[in-house]
Enzyme design. Sequence first.
Site, PDB file in Angstrom:
ATOM      1  N   TYR A  26      96.894 -93.045 -15.476  1.00 24.08           N
ATOM      2  CA  TYR A  26      96.485 -92.560 -14.146  1.00 24.08           C
ATOM      3  C   TYR A  26      96.680 -93.613 -13.063  1.00 24.08           C
ATOM      4  O   TYR A  26      96.450 -93.343 -11.888  1.00 24.08           O
ATOM      5  CB  TYR A  26      95.009 -92.117 -14.181  1.00 24.08           C
ATOM      6  CG  TYR A  26      94.106 -93.223 -14.664  1.00 24.08           C
ATOM      7  CD1 TYR A  26      93.845 -93.383 -16.026  1.00 24.08           C
ATOM      8  CD2 TYR A  26      93.553 -94.128 -13.776  1.00 24.08           C
ATOM      9  CE1 TYR A  26      93.055 -94.415 -16.480  1.00 24.08           C
ATOM     10  CE2 TYR A  26      92.760 -95.163 -14.231  1.00 24.08           C
ATOM     11  CZ  TYR A  26      92.523 -95.301 -15.582  1.00 24.08           C
ATOM     12  OH  TYR A  26      91.743 -96.351 -16.032  1.00 24.08           O
ATOM     13  N   GLU A  99      96.092-103.819 -20.638  1.00 25.40           N
ATOM     14  CA  GLU A  99      94.848-103.287 -20.070  1.00 25.40           C
ATOM     15  C   GLU A  99      93.640-104.144 -20.454  1.00 25.40           C
ATOM     16  O   GLU A  99      92.504-103.659 -20.445  1.00 25.40           O
ATOM     17  CB  GLU A  99      94.643-101.842 -20.554  1.00 25.40           C
ATOM     18  CG  GLU A  99      95.810-100.907 -20.279  1.00 25.40           C
ATOM     19  CD  GLU A  99      96.098-100.709 -18.793  1.00 25.40           C
ATOM     20  OE1 GLU A  99      95.177-100.832 -17.978  1.00 25.40           O
ATOM     21  OE2 GLU A  99      97.272-100.458 -18.448  1.00 25.40           O
TER      22      GLU A  99
HETATM   23  C1  SIN Z   1      96.344 -96.553 -16.221  1.00 26.00           C
HETATM   24  O1  SIN Z   1      97.347 -96.665 -15.521  1.00 26.00           O
HETATM   25  O2  SIN Z   1      96.173 -95.524 -16.928  1.00 26.00           O
HETATM   26  C2  SIN Z   1      95.299 -97.614 -16.324  1.00 26.00           C
HETATM   27  C3  SIN Z   1      95.133 -98.451 -15.112  1.00 26.00           C
HETATM   28  C4  SIN Z   1      96.325 -99.285 -14.752  1.00 26.00           C
HETATM   29  O3  SIN Z   1      96.903 -99.949 -15.640  1.00 26.00           O
HETATM   30  O4  SIN Z   1      96.715 -99.291 -13.578  1.00 26.00           O
END
Ligand code: SIN
Length: 191
Positions: A26, A99
């Site tokens: 997301y 992450e």
């Molecule tokens: C994601 O993109 O799902 C997690 C947050 C990010 O890495 O920007």
Amino acid sequence: MSYDTIEANRRAGTFADHDELWLFGYGSLIYKAGFEYDERRPATIESWVRRFWQGSHDHRGTPDAPGRVVTLVEAPGETCFGMAYRITPAHFEYLDHREKNGYLRFAQPMTFADGNVEKGLVYIATPDNAAWLGEASIDAIARQIAASTGPSGPNRDYALGLADALRAHDAHDDHVFAVADRVRELIDTES
Ligand code: SIN
């Protein structure tokens, strides 16, 4: 809790026993996969909203001057657009490292455009993590983003790239668009 969630994610082993799984992205995972995947599809998840409330000490900021990146915050009745990738647990080493600044693996149902629902993996940074920054005004968030940079590049590129990616998919997000618009205004006043 330490900033580094690699060990916590490895120990919890969420989805480690699956042959393959869907990962819901997301944030940067919408526009920059950075890994090979078997299939990619737009999807949504229910009862969550995207917010620039997570600190970035490792990618878009530094330990002394963290940037702001998105996490998901519970919001009954809301729908969050994202991108789903079909992957295998072999990806966890890369993803857990990427992450690692506070994000934990969660299992959440996601809905595809054809209405099909699958339980998949989402990395979420919850308010109890050490890198959490929390709510602030749109102006304060945008100023922090405009001023921050880290090993993965300027924080503004993350915010503007995310807004552009959402627009490219016709996905609306009031919070992200308001932050990105304010970041653009701040950039315009720099020159
Ligand atoms: C994601 O993109 O799902 C997690 C947050 C990010 O890495 O920007």
